[in-house]
Design a protein around this motif. Structure first.
Motif, PDB file in Angstrom:
ATOM      1  N   CYS A   1      15.890  77.825  93.447  1.00  0.00           N
ATOM      2  CA  CYS A   1      15.929  78.108  92.017  1.00  0.00           C
ATOM      3  C   CYS A   1      15.097  77.098  91.237  1.00  0.00           C
ATOM      4  CB  CYS A   1      17.361  78.127  91.500  1.00  0.00           C
ATOM      5  SG  CYS A   1      18.113  76.491  91.265  1.00  0.00           S
ATOM      6  N   ASP A   2      14.869  77.403  89.972  1.00  0.00           N
ATOM      7  CA  ASP A   2      14.217  76.491  89.040  1.00  0.00           C
ATOM      8  C   ASP A   2      15.278  75.526  88.528  1.00  0.00           C
ATOM      9  OD1 ASP A   2      13.107  75.187  86.835  1.00  0.00           O
ATOM     10  OD2 ASP A   2      12.125  76.980  86.043  1.00  0.00           O
ATOM     11  N   GLY A   3      15.181  74.274  88.909  1.00  0.00           N
ATOM     12  CA  GLY A   3      16.200  73.295  88.564  1.00  0.00           C
ATOM     13  C   GLY A   3      16.205  72.854  87.121  1.00  0.00           C
ATOM     14  N   HIS A   4      15.280  73.367  86.307  1.00  0.00           N
ATOM     15  CA  HIS A   4      15.274  73.063  84.880  1.00  0.00           C
ATOM     16  C   HIS A   4      15.570  74.302  84.039  1.00  0.00           C
ATOM     17  CE1 HIS A   4      14.043  69.036  85.686  1.00  0.00           C
ATOM     18  NE2 HIS A   4      12.892  69.384  86.197  1.00  0.00           N
ATOM     19  N   ASN A   5      15.957  75.383  84.695  1.00  0.00           N
ATOM     20  CA  ASN A   5      16.277  76.625  84.008  1.00  0.00           C
ATOM     21  C   ASN A   5      17.779  76.881  84.121  1.00  0.00           C
ATOM     22  OD1 ASN A   5      16.785  79.700  84.026  1.00  0.00           O
ATOM     23  ND2 ASN A   5      14.727  79.538  83.145  1.00  0.00           N
ATOM     24  N   ILE A   6      18.458  76.852  82.997  1.00  0.00           N
ATOM     25  CA  ILE A   6      19.923  76.965  82.983  1.00  0.00           C
ATOM     26  C   ILE A   6      20.393  78.245  83.663  1.00  0.00           C
ATOM     27  CG2 ILE A   6      21.964  77.145  81.507  1.00  0.00           C
ATOM     28  CD1 ILE A   6      20.739  74.380  81.394  1.00  0.00           C
ATOM     29  N   GLU A   7      19.815  79.373  83.294  1.00  0.00           N
ATOM     30  CA  GLU A   7      20.248  80.653  83.875  1.00  0.00           C
ATOM     31  C   GLU A   7      19.996  80.695  85.375  1.00  0.00           C
ATOM     32  OE1 GLU A   7      20.009  84.286  80.988  1.00  0.00           O
ATOM     33  OE2 GLU A   7      18.136  83.141  80.776  1.00  0.00           O
ATOM     34  N   SER A   8      18.861  80.162  85.810  1.00  0.00           N
ATOM     35  CA  SER A   8      18.541  80.145  87.237  1.00  0.00           C
ATOM     36  C   SER A   8      19.563  79.326  88.007  1.00  0.00           C
ATOM     37  CB  SER A   8      17.131  79.582  87.442  1.00  0.00           C
ATOM     38  OG  SER A   8      16.781  79.561  88.804  1.00  0.00           O
ATOM     39  N   LEU A   9      19.947  78.191  87.452  1.00  0.00           N
ATOM     40  CA  LEU A   9      20.947  77.335  88.107  1.00  0.00           C
ATOM     41  C   LEU A   9      22.309  78.017  88.177  1.00  0.00           C
ATOM     42  CD1 LEU A   9      19.976  73.919  86.506  1.00  0.00           C
ATOM     43  CD2 LEU A   9      20.167  74.334  88.960  1.00  0.00           C
ATOM     44  N   ILE A  10      22.709  78.628  87.088  1.00  0.00           N
ATOM     45  CA  ILE A  10      24.006  79.315  87.063  1.00  0.00           C
ATOM     46  C   ILE A  10      24.038  80.436  88.101  1.00  0.00           C
ATOM     47  CG2 ILE A  10      25.474  80.849  85.679  1.00  0.00           C
ATOM     48  CD1 ILE A  10      24.723  79.118  83.245  1.00  0.00           C
TER      49      ILE A  10
ATOM     50  N   ALA B   1      22.295  80.672  90.794  1.00  0.00           N
ATOM     51  CA  ALA B   1      22.270  80.094  92.139  1.00  0.00           C
ATOM     52  C   ALA B   1      23.661  79.628  92.554  1.00  0.00           C
ATOM     53  CB  ALA B   1      21.284  78.937  92.196  1.00  0.00           C
ATOM     54  N   ILE B   2      24.358  78.964  91.648  1.00  0.00           N
ATOM     55  CA  ILE B   2      25.709  78.487  91.956  1.00  0.00           C
ATOM     56  C   ILE B   2      26.659  79.661  92.164  1.00  0.00           C
ATOM     57  CG2 ILE B   2      27.702  77.234  91.041  1.00  0.00           C
ATOM     58  CD1 ILE B   2      25.700  75.295  89.740  1.00  0.00           C
ATOM     59  N   ASP B   3      26.534  80.696  91.330  1.00  0.00           N
ATOM     60  CA  ASP B   3      27.371  81.886  91.510  1.00  0.00           C
ATOM     61  C   ASP B   3      27.120  82.524  92.880  1.00  0.00           C
ATOM     62  OD1 ASP B   3      28.483  81.556  89.019  1.00  0.00           O
ATOM     63  OD2 ASP B   3      27.271  83.106  88.039  1.00  0.00           O
ATOM     64  N   ALA B   4      25.845  82.551  93.298  1.00  0.00           N
ATOM     65  CA  ALA B   4      25.515  83.124  94.603  1.00  0.00           C
ATOM     66  C   ALA B   4      26.113  82.293  95.728  1.00  0.00           C
ATOM     67  CB  ALA B   4      23.993  83.217  94.757  1.00  0.00           C
ATOM     68  N   ALA B   5      26.107  80.970  95.559  1.00  0.00           N
ATOM     69  CA  ALA B   5      26.701  80.094  96.573  1.00  0.00           C
ATOM     70  C   ALA B   5      28.203  80.335  96.680  1.00  0.00           C
ATOM     71  CB  ALA B   5      26.421  78.638  96.220  1.00  0.00           C
ATOM     72  N   LYS B   6      28.854  80.505  95.546  1.00  0.00           N
ATOM     73  CA  LYS B   6      30.302  80.735  95.556  1.00  0.00           C
ATOM     74  C   LYS B   6      30.666  82.070  96.194  1.00  0.00           C
ATOM     75  CE  LYS B   6      31.606  77.932  91.528  1.00  0.00           C
ATOM     76  NZ  LYS B   6      32.178  77.967  90.161  1.00  0.00           N
ATOM     77  N   SER B   7      29.787  83.030  96.083  1.00  0.00           N
ATOM     78  CA  SER B   7      30.082  84.360  96.629  1.00  0.00           C
ATOM     79  C   SER B   7      29.785  84.463  98.122  1.00  0.00           C
ATOM     80  CB  SER B   7      29.266  85.424  95.880  1.00  0.00           C
ATOM     81  OG  SER B   7      27.886  85.288  96.142  1.00  0.00           O
ATOM     82  N   THR B   8      29.156  83.426  98.684  1.00  0.00           N
ATOM     83  CA  THR B   8      28.838  83.426 100.119  1.00  0.00           C
ATOM     84  C   THR B   8      30.009  82.843 100.910  1.00  0.00           C
ATOM     85  OG1 THR B   8      26.479  83.169  99.664  1.00  0.00           O
ATOM     86  CG2 THR B   8      27.251  82.559 101.866  1.00  0.00           C
ATOM     87  N   LYS B   9      30.526  83.596 101.836  1.00  0.00           N
ATOM     88  CA  LYS B   9      31.684  83.166 102.612  1.00  0.00           C
ATOM     89  C   LYS B   9      31.306  82.962 104.090  1.00  0.00           C
ATOM     90  CE  LYS B   9      34.069  83.545  98.888  1.00  0.00           C
ATOM     91  NZ  LYS B   9      34.398  82.306  98.142  1.00  0.00           N
ATOM     92  N   GLY B  10      31.963  81.988 104.715  1.00  0.00           N
ATOM     93  CA  GLY B  10      31.778  81.768 106.138  1.00  0.00           C
ATOM     94  C   GLY B  10      30.721  80.743 106.501  1.00  0.00           C
TER      95      GLY B  10
END
Length: 286
Positions: A212-221, A223-232
């Protein structure tokens, strides 16, 4: 989850204010680390003010999320974020790196409210963070541990040992976030110790890789949401950032890793940051 336009503007305004305030205090005390503090600004702001369940009110609750600034030298930005969050008075920032201050050059969990782990020795944070994540899972509390690493820190072998273990134990509540600015103390990463294709490297170790773009708020959000939705499996978010972001003469320059800011450079930096504030239409709000 997404984000409203109003909330997006608020977070962007906070980042502009944090950059300005951190440079002011580093100029005042003539010590500290500006480059890496500026590059990690949006990452910490999104974590603390949008994604993580952590506050002064729940800091002793085992169900809170944990945030570890593995790249401990970026403590000035962490402290500014924690002060805004209400962990200690903003005025205390003036004591940064002073004798007997709670705000030392690297974060101290023994002294500083809101700091989960004392960091400084690179590689320590992700290793302890894995332990925290596994303990959270044993407790069944559903909390996440966010480990924010510098890309130069990836030169440390202990980082990869921790990641191998995270994959083995399926620590999907450990979110590794890399401040990928391409520059460390003595030069660029490619000059000092080339990291190669980071995405392929993390993928080869078995992690779920998100860029992700680490200076783009929406991109960071997102990315984190995608990480939380990944299980296992644990996720690694590779954030493309710029060392010294927001100040032209600091951007991408290794000499501003820990260089004191003289009066002339400070005046130029503040002028540029105030220009960014005006461009964002946040005059009078920041």
């Amino acid at each position: 989850m997404g984000i409203s336009k109003q909330e997006l503007k608020r977070l962007e305004g906070l980042c502009l204010q944090f950059r300005k305030d951190v440079l002011q205090i580093l100029h005042d005390i003539q010590t500290g680390h500006p480059g890496g503090s500026l590059s990690v600004c949006e990452i910490l702001t999104v974590i603390y003010f949008h994604s993580a369940n952590i506050s002064p009110e729940n800091i002793n609750n085992k169900e809170r999320d944990r945030v570890i600034l593995c790249k401990g030298h970026a403590a000035p930005m962490l402290y500014r974020v924690l002060a805004e969050k209400g962990f200690f008075p903003k005025e205390e920032m003036a004591t940064l790196r002073q004798i007997d201050s709670r705000l030392q050059g690297h974060p101290s969990s023994h002294k500083t409210p809101g700091v989960e782990l004392s960091t400084g020795p690179l590689g320590l944070g992700i290793s302890a963070g894995l332990g925290m994540a596994l303990a959270e899972r044993l407790d069944g509390c559903g909390a996440y541990t966010y480990a924010v690493l510098g890309d130069g820190e990836l030169n440390e072998g202990i980082v990869w040992e921790a990641l191998m273990s995270a994959v083995k134990f399926r620590a999907d509540n450990l979110i590794t976030i890399v401040d990928w600015n391409g520059v460390q103390l003595d030069g660029t990463n490619d000059e000092i110790m080339p990291l190669g294709d980071l995405a392929k490297k993390f993928d080869a170790f078995g992690l779920n890789v998100i860029e992700c773009d680490g200076h783009n708020i929406e991109s960071l959000i997102n990315a984190i949401d995608a990480a939380k939705s990944t299980k296992g499996k644990p996720s690694a978010i590779l954030c493309r950032t710029m060392k010294g972001k927001g100040v032209s003469f600091m951007e991408g320059k290794n000499e501003w890793h820990g260089k004191a800011i003289d009066d002339a450079h400070y005046e130029q930096a503040i002028k540029e940051l105030e220009g960014h504030i005006a461009e964002a239409g946040l005059d009078g709000q920041v």
